[in-house]
Write a protein that holds these residues in place. Structure first.
Motif, PDB file in Angstrom:
ATOM      1  N   GLN A 158     -14.927 -68.284  11.693  1.00  0.00           N
ATOM      2  CA  GLN A 158     -15.275 -68.266  10.116  1.00  0.00           C
ATOM      3  C   GLN A 158     -15.758 -66.756  10.385  1.00  0.00           C
ATOM      4  N   ASN A 159     -16.287 -66.423  11.305  1.00  0.00           N
ATOM      5  CA  ASN A 159     -16.664 -65.151  11.606  1.00  0.00           C
ATOM      6  C   ASN A 159     -17.888 -65.239  11.101  1.00  0.00           C
ATOM      7  N   ARG A 160     -18.553 -66.391  11.447  1.00  0.00           N
ATOM      8  CA  ARG A 160     -20.546 -66.767  11.109  1.00  0.00           C
ATOM      9  C   ARG A 160     -21.131 -66.522  12.448  1.00  0.00           C
ATOM     10  N   LEU A 161     -22.534 -67.257  12.286  1.00  0.00           N
ATOM     11  CA  LEU A 161     -23.019 -66.645  14.032  1.00  0.00           C
ATOM     12  C   LEU A 161     -23.142 -68.531  14.384  1.00  0.00           C
ATOM     13  N   GLY A 162     -23.503 -69.786  13.745  1.00  0.00           N
ATOM     14  CA  GLY A 162     -23.811 -71.300  13.863  1.00  0.00           C
ATOM     15  C   GLY A 162     -24.876 -70.378  14.359  1.00  0.00           C
ATOM     16  N   PRO A 163     -25.739 -72.078  14.790  1.00  0.00           N
ATOM     17  CA  PRO A 163     -27.035 -72.146  14.511  1.00  0.00           C
ATOM     18  C   PRO A 163     -27.905 -70.577  15.560  1.00  0.00           C
ATOM     19  N   MET A 164     -28.446 -70.421  15.507  1.00  0.00           N
ATOM     20  CA  MET A 164     -28.894 -69.473  16.223  1.00  0.00           C
ATOM     21  C   MET A 164     -30.848 -69.157  16.986  1.00  0.00           C
ATOM     22  N   PHE A 165     -30.648 -70.298  16.061  1.00  0.00           N
ATOM     23  CA  PHE A 165     -32.554 -69.800  15.877  1.00  0.00           C
ATOM     24  C   PHE A 165     -32.922 -70.890  16.975  1.00  0.00           C
ATOM     25  N   THR A 166     -32.672 -72.277  16.457  1.00  0.00           N
ATOM     26  CA  THR A 166     -33.489 -73.604  17.651  1.00  0.00           C
ATOM     27  C   THR A 166     -33.685 -73.401  19.404  1.00  0.00           C
ATOM     28  N   GLY A 167     -34.502 -72.546  20.039  1.00  0.00           N
ATOM     29  CA  GLY A 167     -34.691 -72.685  21.014  1.00  0.00           C
ATOM     30  C   GLY A 167     -34.065 -71.611  21.978  1.00  0.00           C
ATOM     31  N   GLY A 168     -34.040 -70.232  21.061  1.00  0.00           N
ATOM     32  CA  GLY A 168     -33.479 -69.324  21.268  1.00  0.00           C
ATOM     33  C   GLY A 168     -32.388 -68.865  21.510  1.00  0.00           C
ATOM     34  N   TRP A 169     -31.659 -68.698  23.115  1.00  0.00           N
ATOM     35  CA  TRP A 169     -30.244 -67.739  23.018  1.00  0.00           C
ATOM     36  C   TRP A 169     -28.578 -69.081  21.842  1.00  0.00           C
ATOM     37  N   HIS A 170     -28.781 -68.411  21.068  1.00  0.00           N
ATOM     38  CA  HIS A 170     -27.604 -68.194  20.341  1.00  0.00           C
ATOM     39  C   HIS A 170     -27.872 -70.449  19.667  1.00  0.00           C
ATOM     40  N   GLY A 171     -29.295 -70.375  19.753  1.00  0.00           N
ATOM     41  CA  GLY A 171     -29.501 -71.941  19.144  1.00  0.00           C
ATOM     42  C   GLY A 171     -29.539 -73.204  20.149  1.00  0.00           C
ATOM     43  N   TRP A 172     -29.418 -73.327  21.302  1.00  0.00           N
ATOM     44  CA  TRP A 172     -28.400 -74.074  22.403  1.00  0.00           C
ATOM     45  C   TRP A 172     -29.193 -75.241  22.389  1.00  0.00           C
ATOM     46  N   ALA A 173     -30.541 -75.558  21.108  1.00  0.00           N
ATOM     47  CA  ALA A 173     -31.103 -76.859  21.375  1.00  0.00           C
ATOM     48  C   ALA A 173     -30.994 -78.045  19.371  1.00  0.00           C
ATOM     49  N   GLN A 174     -29.824 -77.062  19.402  1.00  0.00           N
ATOM     50  CA  GLN A 174     -30.330 -77.787  17.618  1.00  0.00           C
ATOM     51  C   GLN A 174     -29.956 -78.359  17.661  1.00  0.00           C
ATOM     52  N   THR A 175     -28.924 -79.172  18.714  1.00  0.00           N
ATOM     53  CA  THR A 175     -27.999 -80.465  18.478  1.00  0.00           C
ATOM     54  C   THR A 175     -29.917 -82.007  18.939  1.00  0.00           C
ATOM     55  N   ILE A 176     -30.800 -81.038  20.212  1.00  0.00           N
ATOM     56  CA  ILE A 176     -31.436 -81.753  19.867  1.00  0.00           C
ATOM     57  C   ILE A 176     -32.404 -82.288  19.165  1.00  0.00           C
TER      58      ILE A 176
END
Lengths: 376, 157, 387, 174
Positions: free
Chosen positions: C94-112
């Motif tokens: 959808q041309n947006r970025l999704g989680p970006m901030f939690t845990g650094g690179w592309h928000g990998w820790a978002q689910t945790i």
């Protein structure tokens, strides 16, 4: 389709009726609207919309505000198309005071109103996708709408409540290369329509959810006073921009899309086609934009003569009208806003009977109401 | 029988086309502006928070009349010696709880060349209580800061 | 995808992520190798136990515990990854970025972060709800999802319970979770979830049949219900004069494979209540369907159950149609993971493109379209097997 | 159809429906204000007891055929200015799709408890609009299925859009 459903509820299968409150907090009522649904299983037996949650009493406000101040209130009616509200109020007062707006001012107004129509139909396209279950079109629609809002921000300073169209003309002329940016937006917009068509209009699941659902026959539409894309969806060619042209609309050639059998898909299709027509109008308007002064000479304190006037325009949601009665003072004596959404919404209680819950959302979405305008 | 297969083919084809649209935009760069790091530049006519210039204002009340929601209130200054009203303002208050950001006050202000009440480009502005929304500019008091009845409220959110 | 220019913190987190990824790969290689030689280790262990008379029962329970923990660890890891992956894939579609901030690179820790948040949330049981039904529903919906993984072959030898009725077991147990959803619907006492629960019961029942029937042609060809034997049949290539033309996967069987694959895919999308069949928790109509009244831990159970089923269905699709674990260079379990995550991407792709079908049209689609075609498919396989 | 022709057809049928003359600027009005203005439609004054019958006539009459009720609203002439007697005036603005012409019908009622027959049988759009006029002005519409408040909540005291309405300010400051 309706008769077949009612036959099922025979006496033997004693199903007790369930009353479901759709709203006022509900993800797809497009605002604070409550529909009291009486249901037998999934089938609706009676629907009764309940409005008034967003009533701010604009007609009472109008009675103790001067004419230019009322423009700021008019932004808050149909907040997705504030330019049309400003335009209809300005037209009413100019008609009362017999002011002639120069050609440049009128064409600037046409450009702004048509851009606003595209923005408002984009919001419809996005939210209708979500009502039917597809989340991606919403993001695409808002990506385009952002570009329009940036154009508006440059010209008027605000993104939703513009207060740009004033009595006698417009707030200020265009900034430097606004026309260039506007043309690049139009170029960006054209291929997007093809994308929308493949994504949603021709999508078989979408068509299956919207074709032959919520059919609005023509006599019922006329007797309920339906106007705008909903009326044109029921194959009735009536558009104020063609039938009662205002603001130099007779100078542009554009076609009026009309649906065939008045179901949800036709109303949706009419709005998508209208967006394409608006792009054509803006292009012609940009070529036609004359030089010169864009505002008429208007006294500092606007004091229209005694009398009454009814001005109406083709807003994105239908026939938006202002009935203005003035007693010669600097404040209007009585203002009545003819809200297209309020009147279109009344038909809901007729065409919802016999439909399923999923259809209720599809039909409500296809009528495209904005609660700011319904409750005023 | 034939058009049964034709509809299946048509349905399949348009479904696939729909998927290709999302596939194409899957590879397009995203357009999100990550707010705290990247900020959009506001255009020149942007109508942000109002500021007030105490020195140039002549307390002519034009802005008070022009405001649709009557959220501006001011008091003209009185020359202590001659007890006569002078063309200055003693305090000027805007209730931002009611302000519509509609620029009518700026247009009504007659001061040349820079208007004394005008819009800035500031939009990062949060307030915690309603009292904080009453921003008051005093000319007499030594402090030149616009003081509110409470903490200064010009801190970004 | 144009990578945004990286500032300091993003470079550092990229390094951390690379470390985690390589550690993850290392552990899974180790598990893979141990798994492959599991039988040998098992012999020497049991012989060692015999020598100094440790009761074998203790040994079996010990290995059972190890296997279960590996399984549960893998599944929750996979589900965590899939939740994050869905948000990133849907964002970029959808041309947006999704989680970006939690845990650094592309928000990998978002689910945790989400999981911790859900754990800390207050667990509300509405007054109208029947408390015990409301509490039991997530468990009944969640446990079958994990039970089914026992019979799923992750690669050669990497299967915890190599049942010879593998497929039957999985379909039977996954049918149980519908009970959980209906309990949730009826238990939480509000009209919307009642509607959601009833709808999902009707949908799961009617989509179970074409799903099972579409697998029958494969069973006819392989001749056994054992998942590992189905996977083994699909190793190797069809050789046309020596050069390997096509891998021997069931999807490439002439007519039968494609129809069975499509029917199985469609009905497993429907089975996991995902768009275009997500009428059970249709956001725009039923607010949130059966899990409207759930918050905190119980909601995360439903969430995990849904993603566990998605991974289970894509795992099954790989084993049945894409030759789970058969592939030239990489070890078998990595082929299995690659293929099933490709199928998961297909699930995500469906979700973010298609609108939702109406309830009765959905039922009609099953009974009038999928079911007859699965019967015809069985007929055709019958003819093929005759000659 | 010019207003005069329409008026002659109506006059033939109904005697006591009079045309409202063009407004004259009051003698005291200052010169700069300009001449009073009114839209070039036909304005009719209809007595309240005749209104339902006249509405059916307007709709079914062959060469009038007003099938579209644009809007219904009301005005409260309470403040005494010499020209306007004290009354509540209900305004019906009608439009005909066939002939593309429009007409305005005004009905004046006394301010105490105004009553008017509802035209919901003739044009269904009047259902909600008449309820709004009732909600704002207190005009009771007989024959209306549920003539209750639509925008305000049920227990709302008084009729907000009347000129003599005193508003109790709702407090949300503290």
């Amino acid at each position: 389709m309706n008769t077949e459903i009612l036959r099922i509820q025979g006496q033997d299968s004693k199903t007790e009726e369930m009353i479901l409150n759709l709203g006022p907090q509900h993800p797809s009522t497009h605002g604070v609207l409550r529909v009291i649904l009486k249901m037998d299983g999934e089938v609706i037996t009676s629907a009764q919309p309940d409005v008034g949650y967003l009533h701010r009493g604009t007609e009472k406000l109008a009675e103790n505000r001067t004419y230019p101040q009322m423009l700021v209130i008019s932004d808050r009616w149909d907040y997705l198309a504030a330019m049309s509200n400003n335009l209809v109020w300005a037209l009413a007062v100019e008609k009362l005071m017999q002011i002639e707006v120069p050609a440049r001012g009128q064409i600037l107004r046409v450009i702004m109103v048509e851009l606003n129509r595209i923005a408002s139909h984009l919001v419809f396209f996005g939210t209708y996708g979500i009502d039917i279950g597809a989340y991606t079109p919403f993001l695409y629609a808002f990506r385009e709408r952002e570009k329009i809002l940036d154009l508006f921000e440059e010209v008027s300073g605000a993104r939703m409540t513009y207060n740009y169209i004033r009595i006698g003309g417009v707030m200020a002329d265009l900034p430097k290369d606004w026309i260039g940016r506007c043309r690049s937006f139009l170029e960006w917009m054209k291929p997007r329509f093809i994308e929308y068509d493949t994504l949603l209009t021709e999508n078989p699941i979408f068509q299956d959810r919207t074709k032959n659902i919520g059919i609005l026959p023509q006599p019922l539409a006329i007797s309920y006073g339906i106007s705008g894309p909903n009326l044109r969806g029921s194959s009735y060619r009536f558009d104020l921009r063609k039938d009662a042209p205002y603001c130099l609309y007779e100078k542009f050639n554009f076609s009026i899309p009309t649906g065939k059998n008045g179901d949800c898909w036709d109303r949706y299709w009419v709005r998508i086609e209208e967006m394409k027509e608006s792009v054509k109008i803006i292009e012609q308007a940009l070529d036609l934009l004359p030089e010169g002064e864009c505002n008429a000479k208007v006294p500092r304190i606007i004091r229209p003569p005694m009398g009454e006037v009814y001005a109406q325009i083709e807003a994105p949601r239908g026939m938006l009208g202002i009935y203005l009665v003035s007693d010669g003072g600097d404040k209007p004596y009585r203002v009545h806003v003819r809200p297209p959404s309020f009147i279109n919404l009344a038909v809901l209680q007729e065409i919802l009977v016999g439909m399923k819950v999923a259809d209720v959302i599809a039909i409500l979405g296809s009528i495209d109401i904005v609660l700011g305008e319904v409750d005023r | 029988m034939l058009n049964y297969f034709k509809t299946i083919y048509k349905v399949g084809k348009s479904l696939i086309q729909g998927m290709l649209v999302t596939w194409k935009s899957f590879w397009q760069p995203s357009i999100t502006v990550q707010f705290p790091d990247e900020k959009l530049i506001t255009p020149e006519r942007f109508r942000g928070a109002l500021t007030f210039d105490k020195e140039t204002c002549t307390a002519c009340n034009l802005c008070v009349k022009a405001c649709p929601t009557a959220c501006i209130s001011l008091e003209p200054a009185v020359d202590p010696a001659t007890k006569k009203r002078i063309a200055k303002v003693s305090w000027y208050q805007i209730d931002f709880g009611k302000c519509n950001y509609c620029r009518l006050c700026e247009e009504a202000c007659p001061t040349k060349p820079i208007k004394s009440v005008r819009h800035t480009h500031q939009y990062e502005w949060g307030m915690l209580e309603r009292k904080e929304m009453f921003v008051k500019w005093e000319r007499m008091s030594p402090s030149t800061e616009p003081s509110t009845s409470g903490s200064t409220n010009m801190k970004p959110i | 995808m144009i990578l945004p220019v990286w500032n300091e913190s993003q470079k550092r987190s990229a390094l951390i992520l690379f470390g985690i990824a390589s550690a993850g790969a290392g552990i899974s290689i180790a598990i893979g190798e141990i798994g492959a030689r599991f039988s040998k280790i098992w012999q020497c262990l049991s012989s060692f136990a015999l020598k100094n008379s440790i009761p074998t029962a203790l040994l079996t329970t010990l290995s059972m515990i190890i296997q279960c923990s590996i399984l549960i660890g893998f599944i929750s890891g996979a589900v965590m990854f899939m939740v994050w992956w869905e948000r990133k894939v849907s964002a970029h579609m959808q041309n947006r970025l999704g989680p970006m901030f939690t845990g650094g690179w592309h928000g990998w820790a978002q689910t945790i972060a989400d999981a911790i948040k859900l754990l800390l949330k207050e667990d509300i049981i509405p007054a109208e709800a029947k408390p015990w039904v409301h509490r039991l529903a997530p468990i009944v919906a969640f446990v079958p999802a994990f039970l089914c993984y026992a019979a799923l072959p992750f690669g050669e030898g990497l299967i915890s319970a190599d049942l010879d009725i593998g497929i039957l077991y999985i379909f039977a147990i996954s049918g149980l979770s519908v009970l959980g959803i209906v309990m949730a619907g009826w238990g939480s006492g509000n009209k919307y979830s009642l509607l959601g629960g009833l709808r999902s019961a009707a949908q799961s029942v009617s989509y179970e049949i074409p799903r099972v029937l579409s697998v029958v042609p494969i069973l006819m060809m392989v001749g056994s219900l054992k998942l590992t034997s189905i996977a083994n049949v699909q190793t190797g290539f069809w050789r046309l004069a020596g050069i390997p033309l096509l891998p021997r996967w069931f999807i490439f069987y002439p007519i039968v494979g494609q129809i069975a694959f499509l029917i199985f895919l469609i009905s497993s999308v429907a089975e996991t209540n995902r768009t275009p069949f997500d009428i059970a928790e249709a956001e725009s109509e039923l607010v949130a369907g059966f899990h409207t009244e759930y918050s905190g831990m119980k909601f995360s159970f439903f969430f995990l159950a849904e993603y566990a089923y998605v991974f289970l269905s894509s795992g099954l699709t790989t084993v049945l149609f894409l030759g789970g674990g058969s592939g030239p260079v990489l070890p078998s379990w990595s082929w299995f993971l690659l293929k099933s995550f490709a199928v998961v991407f297909l699930f995500l792709w469906f979700r973010w493109t298609f609108p939702r079908l109406r309830v009765d049209r959905l039922m009609e689609f099953t009974w009038k379209f999928l079911l007859p075609w699965s019967f015809i498919n069985i007929l055709i396989t019958g003819f093929i097997l005759l000659f | 159809m010019t207003p005069q022709e329409m008026f002659s057809i109506i006059q033939a049928q109904y005697k006591n429906i009079t045309e409202i003359p063009y407004p004259q600027s009051p003698h005291a009005a200052p010169a700069h204000e300009g001449k009073p203005y009114r839209d070039p439609h036909l304005y009719l004054q209809c007595p309240s007891e005749l209104w339902l019958e006249f509405a059916n006539f307007l709709k079914n009459e062959e060469n009038l055929s007003f099938d579209y009720l644009t809007f219904v609203t009301a005005l409260d002439y309470a403040k005494v200015n010499p020209q306007e007697p004290i009354r509540i005036e209900v305004v019906y603005h009608l439009y005909s799709f066939k002939h593309r012409h429009s007409i305005v019908v005004k009905i004046s009622l006394q301010r105490e408890n105004p009553v008017l027959s509802s035209v919901i049988q003739v044009w269904k759009t009047s259902d909600w609009q008449e309820r709004e006029v009732y909600d704002m002005f207190g005009v009771k519409f007989e024959g209306h299925p549920n003539c209750s408040r639509i925008l305000m909540w049920e227990g709302f005291p008084g009729w907000p859009l009347r000129k003599d309405y005193v508003h109790i300010p709702d407090r949300y400051d503290d």
